[in-house]
Design a protein around this motif. Sequence first.
Motif, PDB file in Angstrom:
ATOM      1  N   SER A 194       0.698  -0.710   0.029  1.00  0.00           N
ATOM      2  CA  SER A 194       0.128  -0.174  -0.178  1.00  0.00           C
ATOM      3  C   SER A 194       0.855   1.026  -0.151  1.00  0.00           C
ATOM      4  CB  SER A 194      -1.192  -0.002   1.408  1.00  0.00           C
ATOM      5  OG  SER A 194      -1.492   1.308   1.070  1.00  0.00           O
ATOM      6  N   CYS A 227      -9.210   9.383 -11.822  1.00  0.00           N
ATOM      7  CA  CYS A 227      -9.562   8.545 -10.293  1.00  0.00           C
ATOM      8  C   CYS A 227      -8.438   9.101  -9.395  1.00  0.00           C
ATOM      9  CB  CYS A 227     -10.225   7.088 -10.229  1.00  0.00           C
ATOM     10  SG  CYS A 227      -8.406   6.361 -10.263  1.00  0.00           S
ATOM     11  N   ASP A 228      -7.299   9.459  -9.490  1.00  0.00           N
ATOM     12  CA  ASP A 228      -6.113   9.817  -8.839  1.00  0.00           C
ATOM     13  C   ASP A 228      -6.452   8.683  -7.609  1.00  0.00           C
ATOM     14  OD1 ASP A 228      -4.852  12.109  -7.918  1.00  0.00           O
ATOM     15  OD2 ASP A 228      -5.421  11.979  -6.055  1.00  0.00           O
ATOM     16  N   GLN A 229      -5.935   7.272  -8.563  1.00  0.00           N
ATOM     17  CA  GLN A 229      -5.469   6.698  -7.535  1.00  0.00           C
ATOM     18  C   GLN A 229      -4.505   5.854  -7.965  1.00  0.00           C
ATOM     19  OE1 GLN A 229      -6.812   5.367  -4.765  1.00  0.00           O
ATOM     20  NE2 GLN A 229      -8.099   6.722  -4.724  1.00  0.00           N
ATOM     21  N   ARG A 267      -0.419   8.542 -11.057  1.00  0.00           N
ATOM     22  CA  ARG A 267      -1.614   8.454 -10.102  1.00  0.00           C
ATOM     23  C   ARG A 267      -2.101   8.683 -11.431  1.00  0.00           C
ATOM     24  NH1 ARG A 267      -3.055   8.331  -4.874  1.00  0.00           N
ATOM     25  NH2 ARG A 267      -1.407   8.532  -3.951  1.00  0.00           N
ATOM     26  N   GLY A 300       1.437   4.010  -2.841  1.00  0.00           N
ATOM     27  CA  GLY A 300       1.031   5.200  -2.474  1.00  0.00           C
ATOM     28  C   GLY A 300       1.706   6.284  -2.786  1.00  0.00           C
TER      29      GLY A 300
END
Length: 70
Positions: free
Chosen positions: A15, A28-30, A24, A19
């Motif tokens: 994660s 959706c900016d994920q 990104r 992250g």
Amino acid sequence: MCVCGGREGNPFCESCLYGIFSSRCGACDQPIKADTVNACGKQFHPECFVCAHCRRAFAGQPYFEYGGRP
């Protein structure tokens, strides 16, 4: 947020790694973890690269850019 200690030579959890270091998605900016579509000067998840008006996927078809949006 994970405090995995991924500094000073310690390992990162998945994660935190994605992250912190991943590109990104422009929609959706994920974090992008696998396949990516490069278009409109951004990177997208394939499922996020859709028409800004009708939200349909392009599925390899041509697209037009208007105002920075596909």
